[in-house]
Motif scaffolding. Structure first.
Motif, PDB file in Angstrom:
ATOM      1  N   PHE A  17      -3.082  -8.485  -3.504  1.00  0.00           N
ATOM      2  CA  PHE A  17      -4.185  -7.920  -2.720  1.00  0.00           C
ATOM      3  C   PHE A  17      -4.830  -9.047  -1.914  1.00  0.00           C
ATOM      4  O   PHE A  17      -4.821 -10.204  -2.339  1.00  0.00           O
ATOM      5  CB  PHE A  17      -5.257  -7.322  -3.640  1.00  0.00           C
ATOM      6  N   ALA A  21     -10.427  -8.036  -1.495  1.00  0.00           N
ATOM      7  CA  ALA A  21     -10.110  -6.847  -2.296  1.00  0.00           C
ATOM      8  C   ALA A  21      -9.981  -7.234  -3.776  1.00  0.00           C
ATOM      9  O   ALA A  21     -10.472  -6.523  -4.656  1.00  0.00           O
ATOM     10  CB  ALA A  21      -8.840  -6.172  -1.788  1.00  0.00           C
ATOM     11  N   GLY A  60      -8.250  -2.495   4.290  1.00  0.00           N
ATOM     12  CA  GLY A  60      -7.255  -1.483   3.957  1.00  0.00           C
ATOM     13  C   GLY A  60      -7.731  -0.683   2.757  1.00  0.00           C
ATOM     14  O   GLY A  60      -8.888  -0.784   2.339  1.00  0.00           O
ATOM     15  N   GLU A  61      -6.845   0.091   2.218  1.00  0.00           N
ATOM     16  CA  GLU A  61      -7.154   0.904   1.039  1.00  0.00           C
ATOM     17  C   GLU A  61      -6.330   0.395  -0.139  1.00  0.00           C
ATOM     18  O   GLU A  61      -5.100   0.298  -0.052  1.00  0.00           O
ATOM     19  CB  GLU A  61      -6.826   2.383   1.303  1.00  0.00           C
ATOM     20  N   TRP A  62      -7.000   0.104  -1.241  1.00  0.00           N
ATOM     21  CA  TRP A  62      -6.376  -0.470  -2.428  1.00  0.00           C
ATOM     22  C   TRP A  62      -6.770   0.369  -3.631  1.00  0.00           C
ATOM     23  O   TRP A  62      -7.891   0.874  -3.696  1.00  0.00           O
ATOM     24  CB  TRP A  62      -6.810  -1.923  -2.615  1.00  0.00           C
ATOM     25  N   SER A  79      -1.513  -1.147  -9.852  1.00  0.00           N
ATOM     26  CA  SER A  79      -2.323  -1.649  -8.735  1.00  0.00           C
ATOM     27  C   SER A  79      -1.461  -1.566  -7.485  1.00  0.00           C
ATOM     28  O   SER A  79      -0.315  -2.014  -7.497  1.00  0.00           O
ATOM     29  CB  SER A  79      -2.712  -3.111  -8.961  1.00  0.00           C
ATOM     30  N   GLN A  81      -1.425  -0.813  -2.814  1.00  0.00           N
ATOM     31  CA  GLN A  81      -2.077  -0.508  -1.543  1.00  0.00           C
ATOM     32  C   GLN A  81      -1.755   0.933  -1.199  1.00  0.00           C
ATOM     33  O   GLN A  81      -0.601   1.362  -1.273  1.00  0.00           O
ATOM     34  CB  GLN A  81      -1.581  -1.418  -0.426  1.00  0.00           C
ATOM     35  N   LYS A  82      -2.764   1.658  -0.812  1.00  0.00           N
ATOM     36  CA  LYS A  82      -2.583   3.055  -0.420  1.00  0.00           C
ATOM     37  C   LYS A  82      -2.460   3.100   1.099  1.00  0.00           C
ATOM     38  O   LYS A  82      -3.362   2.656   1.806  1.00  0.00           O
ATOM     39  CB  LYS A  82      -3.755   3.899  -0.907  1.00  0.00           C
ATOM     40  N   LYS A  83      -1.345   3.638   1.569  1.00  0.00           N
ATOM     41  CA  LYS A  83      -1.077   3.627   3.002  1.00  0.00           C
ATOM     42  C   LYS A  83      -1.143   5.012   3.630  1.00  0.00           C
ATOM     43  O   LYS A  83      -1.092   5.137   4.845  1.00  0.00           O
ATOM     44  CB  LYS A  83       0.293   3.006   3.267  1.00  0.00           C
TER      45      LYS A  83
END
Length: 106
Positions: A17, A21, A60-62, A79, A81-83
């Motif tokens: 990350f 983050a 970003g989205e984690w 864990s 990263q959301k894409k």
């Protein structure tokens, strides 16, 4: 304070990350260890009982999926990263598999 245990590659994944983050995840996990709620989370009932997802919105989205219902520790299951808008099925299945491994041990 409950111990924090990372399952599978969840710690290595978290290490990838961005620094800010990771810092936010650290604050959230510390709060959970102290018996508090994370600032932004949602239940992940389709993975298992007591499973929650911490949502981090920094560069970003984690996401960090964890379970804190066991007496001995808080377990970080996944864990990533959301894409996309919806959590990928692969991420859900991986967390579900790791959750089942925990249940089998207890």
């Amino acid at each position: 304070m409950k111990a924090l245990k990372f399952i599978g590659s969840s710690l290595d994944d978290l290490r990838h990350f961005p620094a800010e983050a990771k810092r936010q995840v650290g604050f959230e996990l510390d709060a959970i260890q102290r018996g508090h709620e994370p600032s932004d989370w949602k239940p992940m009932k389709d993975i298992g009982s007591g499973v929650r997802e911490i949502r981090i919105h920094v560069l970003g989205e984690w996401r960090v999926i964890y379970v804190a219902k066991f007496a001995d520790a808080i377990y970080v299951l996944h864990s990533f990263q959301k894409k996309t808008q919806k959590t990928r099925q692969e991420d859900i299945e991986l967390a579900r598999h790791r959750y089942r491994q925990l249940e089998d041990k207890s």
